[in-house]
Design a protein around this motif. Structure first.
Motif, PDB file in Angstrom:
ATOM      1  N   ASP A  67       0.821  -1.213   0.000  1.00 58.93           N
ATOM      2  CA  ASP A  67       0.000   0.000   0.000  1.00 58.93           C
ATOM      3  C   ASP A  67       0.854   1.263   0.000  1.00 58.93           C
ATOM      4  O   ASP A  67       0.510   2.267  -0.634  1.00 58.93           O
ATOM      5  CB  ASP A  67      -0.939   0.013   1.212  1.00 58.93           C
ATOM      6  N   SER A  68       1.991   1.238   0.726  1.00 54.30           N
ATOM      7  CA  SER A  68       2.810   2.443   0.849  1.00 54.30           C
ATOM      8  C   SER A  68       3.382   2.879  -0.495  1.00 54.30           C
ATOM      9  O   SER A  68       3.615   4.082  -0.711  1.00 54.30           O
ATOM     10  CB  SER A  68       3.939   2.224   1.860  1.00 54.30           C
ATOM     11  N   TYR A 108       1.894   2.782  -3.511  1.00 54.60           N
ATOM     12  CA  TYR A 108       0.883   3.513  -4.259  1.00 54.60           C
ATOM     13  C   TYR A 108       0.454   4.790  -3.524  1.00 54.60           C
ATOM     14  O   TYR A 108       0.152   5.810  -4.159  1.00 54.60           O
ATOM     15  CB  TYR A 108      -0.321   2.605  -4.524  1.00 54.60           C
ATOM     16  N   GLU A 109       0.448   4.747  -2.198  1.00 51.78           N
ATOM     17  CA  GLU A 109       0.075   5.938  -1.432  1.00 51.78           C
ATOM     18  C   GLU A 109       1.129   7.038  -1.582  1.00 51.78           C
ATOM     19  O   GLU A 109       0.791   8.219  -1.735  1.00 51.78           O
ATOM     20  CB  GLU A 109      -0.106   5.559   0.041  1.00 51.78           C
ATOM     21  N   THR A 110       2.418   6.661  -1.538  1.00 47.81           N
ATOM     22  CA  THR A 110       3.478   7.650  -1.709  1.00 47.81           C
ATOM     23  C   THR A 110       3.448   8.240  -3.110  1.00 47.81           C
ATOM     24  O   THR A 110       3.627   9.445  -3.301  1.00 47.81           O
ATOM     25  CB  THR A 110       4.856   7.022  -1.430  1.00 47.81           C
ATOM     26  N   ALA A 159       0.884   8.627  -5.014  1.00 47.14           N
ATOM     27  CA  ALA A 159      -0.251   9.540  -5.133  1.00 47.14           C
ATOM     28  C   ALA A 159      -0.002  10.839  -4.377  1.00 47.14           C
ATOM     29  O   ALA A 159      -0.404  11.923  -4.815  1.00 47.14           O
ATOM     30  CB  ALA A 159      -1.512   8.863  -4.606  1.00 47.14           C
ATOM     31  N   ARG A 160       0.693  10.734  -3.236  1.00 45.20           N
ATOM     32  CA  ARG A 160       0.901  11.904  -2.374  1.00 45.20           C
ATOM     33  C   ARG A 160       2.089  12.755  -2.840  1.00 45.20           C
ATOM     34  O   ARG A 160       2.022  13.978  -2.855  1.00 45.20           O
ATOM     35  CB  ARG A 160       1.121  11.431  -0.938  1.00 45.20           C
ATOM     36  N   HIS A 211      -5.257  -4.180  -7.877  1.00 48.48           N
ATOM     37  CA  HIS A 211      -5.757  -3.499  -6.683  1.00 48.48           C
ATOM     38  C   HIS A 211      -6.746  -4.366  -5.913  1.00 48.48           C
ATOM     39  O   HIS A 211      -6.770  -4.335  -4.672  1.00 48.48           O
ATOM     40  CB  HIS A 211      -6.402  -2.167  -7.063  1.00 48.48           C
ATOM     41  N   TRP A 269      -6.141  -5.092  -2.047  1.00 48.04           N
ATOM     42  CA  TRP A 269      -7.107  -4.726  -1.010  1.00 48.04           C
ATOM     43  C   TRP A 269      -7.545  -5.921  -0.169  1.00 48.04           C
ATOM     44  O   TRP A 269      -8.079  -5.742   0.927  1.00 48.04           O
ATOM     45  CB  TRP A 269      -8.318  -4.059  -1.661  1.00 48.04           C
TER      46      TRP A 269
END
Length: 644
Positions: free
Chosen positions: A20-21, A23-25, A27-28, A174, A178
């Motif tokens: 998850d980290s 894809y989250e990074t 995006a951020r 995804h 998830w």
């Protein structure tokens, strides 16, 4: 003191997994430099080129789609047999993106070791580095019914798999991601096997997340200067949990991660100087080699005496600073500060330049760093944070507190962890980083039969079904004790909450006179001498303690050159080079003997012609000596040692 605990610093992972980290990074902070690569095929040479978080996530996604296209499914295990390369990180996160497990395998594994891990883990595929690895897999894959694919990095398997996965919808990846939960196994890591068969440790997403998040929250300020993105060069084998933890730490923390495939100092030092890490994660042998190299350079340039004086001041300065941080002293005197400032300009900067020049804090793990070396590095402006852990504890379970290291110890329990010293001085540990159990076919058979100790007491454990469909075996009673305590097999004691490791229970030597000797203390002190690269203390069922020693080839050559130039005029020199070398080694043995009783001291030693190596099967990939293999190979030399 028998118990010490620290309250948790971070919350455990509540949902999701490690991927998850990525894809989250992306995006951020899509433009955040996430990885650094070099141009050569294996990433060992050439200029460093940065890859953004968005580009990294794209690579991971593309490979994850390819793995799905090739039939890798949720819960499958894929073995990855490579050195520490960029592709390992991409494969690891691609596997976690689809709910599969990574099975790291040391690139130096023998055919027998490779077959054992592939069979025991029931891996459905294996990623290898080059043709030699592929041929090794081919020679052992007969009868491995679960193995369906062999992918080769140097043959372009990453690009090929990415191309195969183009028709797969990203949402399919995804949906798999998830469905991942923290309790699922992220990696099955096999112990290094210093004795007996390696055992597969089921390390969960939650284990790795809490380990890394705790380090980021509590020790993140040590990774770089304020406002500076930390840069970490990964060179430890990713087959070892320590190397895997460093990779996950960088991705979760948003640090710049570089990869160096070779650990030999001759290859590592140029990589450090070009990458210029802000923090270093290594094992004690690396620090010993770096120190020996710095000393050798000083001697070659005619500054050997200056270097020795500088190291003496560094040690005294670090001792004073340590005492002040622990509330036991006022700190360095004015005179000591002045002398330290002089050597800062003349020597310490040069020592730090060996590590790239930006490193002011380093982490040591895998085995205990000597107090003497920790003080020397700290006094030279490089604070060593020594830690302690096992594969079963997802790397560190204790660590030096930020700003308050006590050299010669392995620190206090990590936040959320506890340490207990049993009646026989065995170290027990507990915490969220402790793994749930072993896994694999061999464990299932062993569990079904039941160890004699468990059968006799009637407290064996039955196999359980893990969340990802595999068979999970709780450690037997001799390892996992009541209330979640893990018996480490190490012995030690607590000093104001700081853990001191004195050896392994199974390594304790019992002489024929009944004297118990912990070899680690002697071996660590022997290796403190620049000439000695490896030391193995022997003496089981013998009348006294002996030692097998190997010498560092580079330092030995430098010593011979100095002797040829200055030897004849030095007082106390032997009549020839061999005699003087024996005198020098004898001085190292005498220094080691000074810290133990006479009954525990080394009475005889043998200097071997060659160093112990992984190629000979005498050293693990994490650079620990295989005691049983060494004593078997050198049985004749050991017999001669005592006959003499």
């Amino acid at each position: 003191m028998r118990d010490y605990s620290c309250p948790p610093l971070v919350a455990p992972l509540r949902s999701g997994g490690l991927a998850d980290s990525v894809y989250e990074t992306a995006a951020r902070e899509p433009e955040l430099p996430q990885l650094a690569r070099r141009d050569s095929p294996d990433g060992s040479t050439g200029p460093w080129r940065e890859m953004t978080a968005a580009a990294f996530a794209e690579k991971v996604m593309g490979l994850a789609k390819g793995l799905l296209a090739e039939g890798v499914r949720f819960g499958d295990r894929v073995a990855v047999m490579t050195r520490t390369r960029y592709e390992w990180t991409v494969f690891g996160y691609a596997l976690w993106s689809i709910g599969a497990q990574a099975v790291p395998i040391y690139a130096t594994s023998s055919p027998e070791q490779l077959r054992w891990v592939l069979a025991d883990s029931e891996s459905c595929a294996v990623v290898v580095e080059h043709e030699d690895h592929a041929m090794t897999v081919g020679s052992v894959c007969g009868g491995l019914r679960s193995l369906r694919h062999i992918w080769q990095l140097d043959a372009g398997c990453v690009e090929w798999l990415t191309d195969r996965g183009r028709p797969v919808d990203e949402n399919e990846v995804h949906r798999h991601r998830w469905a991942v939960t923290p309790e699922m196994t992220a990696a099955t890591i096999y112990t290094s096997g210093t004795t007996g068969r390696p055992r597969g440790c089921a390390i969960t997403h939650a284990n790795l997340a809490v380990e890394c998040d705790t380090l980021i929250a509590g020790w993140g300020g040590l990774m770089g200067e304020p406002g500076q993105q930390p840069a970490i060069l990964a060179f430890l084998p990713v087959g070892h949990v320590y190397g895997l933890m460093v990779t996950v730490l960088c991705v979760r923390g948003g640090y710049l991660l570089g990869h160096q495939p070779e650990m030999a100092v001759r290859d590592l030092v140029p990589a450090l100087q070009s990458f210029r890490p802000t923090c270093l994660f290594a094992v004690p042998l690396i620090f010993e080699k770096v120190y020996a190299r710095a000393r050798m350079i000083a001697v070659k340039s005619g500054r050997g005496d200056l270097f020795e004086r500088a190291m003496d001041i560094a040690t005294r300065y670090a001792e004073a600073m340590e005492a002040r941080s622990l509330g036991a002293g006022p700190g360095p005197s004015t005179g000591l500060k002045a002398r330290h400032a002089v050597y800062e300009r003349l020597v310490y900067r040069q020592l730090r330049s060996v590590l790239g020049g930006r490193t002011r804090n380093v982490v040591s793990g895998g085995s205990t760093l000597s107090r003497e070396l920790g003080l020397v590095f700290s006094g030279a402006g490089i604070t060593v944070y020594d830690g302690y852990g096992l594969t079963e504890t997802t790397a560190a379970v204790t660590a030096q507190p930020p700003g308050r290291p006590r050299f010669g110890t392995v620190g206090r329990p990590m936040p959320g962890a506890s340490v207990h010293i049993a009646e026989d001085d065995e170290v027990w540990v507990r915490g969220p980083m402790v793994f749930p159990g072993y896994t694999g076919l061999a464990e299932a058979r062993r569990e079904a039969q039941g160890p004699a100790s468990s059968r006799n007491r009637g407290d064996g454990h039955a196999p359980e079904q893990s969340d990802d469909g595999g068979t999970l075996l709780r450690p037997h009673n001799e390892e996992l004790l009541q209330d979640g305590w893990l018996g480490t097999g190490d012995v030690g004691h607590l000093d104001d909450g700081y853990l001191v490791i004195t050896g392994r229970k199974k390594d304790v030597i019992i002489t024929s006179g009944g004297r118990s000797v912990a070899p680690m203390v002697l071996e660590t002190r022997l290796r403190a001498h620049p000439l000695i690269s490896q030391a193995l203390v022997v003496g089981d069922d013998r009348p006294f303690v002996g030692a097998l020693l190997t010498l560092d080839p580079e330092v030995l050559q430098q010593w011979r050159t100095a002797m040829e130039q200055y030897g004849p005029s030095r007082p106390g020199s032997g009549s020839n080079m061999s005699e003087e070398l024996e005198r020098e080694v004898q001085r190292a043995v005498a220094a080691a003997n000074s810290i133990v009783s006479r009954a525990e001291s080394i009475r005889a030693f043998r200097v071997l012609s060659d160093e112990f190596s992984m190629e000979d099967g005498l050293v693990t990939p994490s650079l620990k000596l295989r005691r049983g293999a060494i004593t078997r190979m050198y049985a004749a030399e050991i017999d001669e040692l005592y006959a003499r």
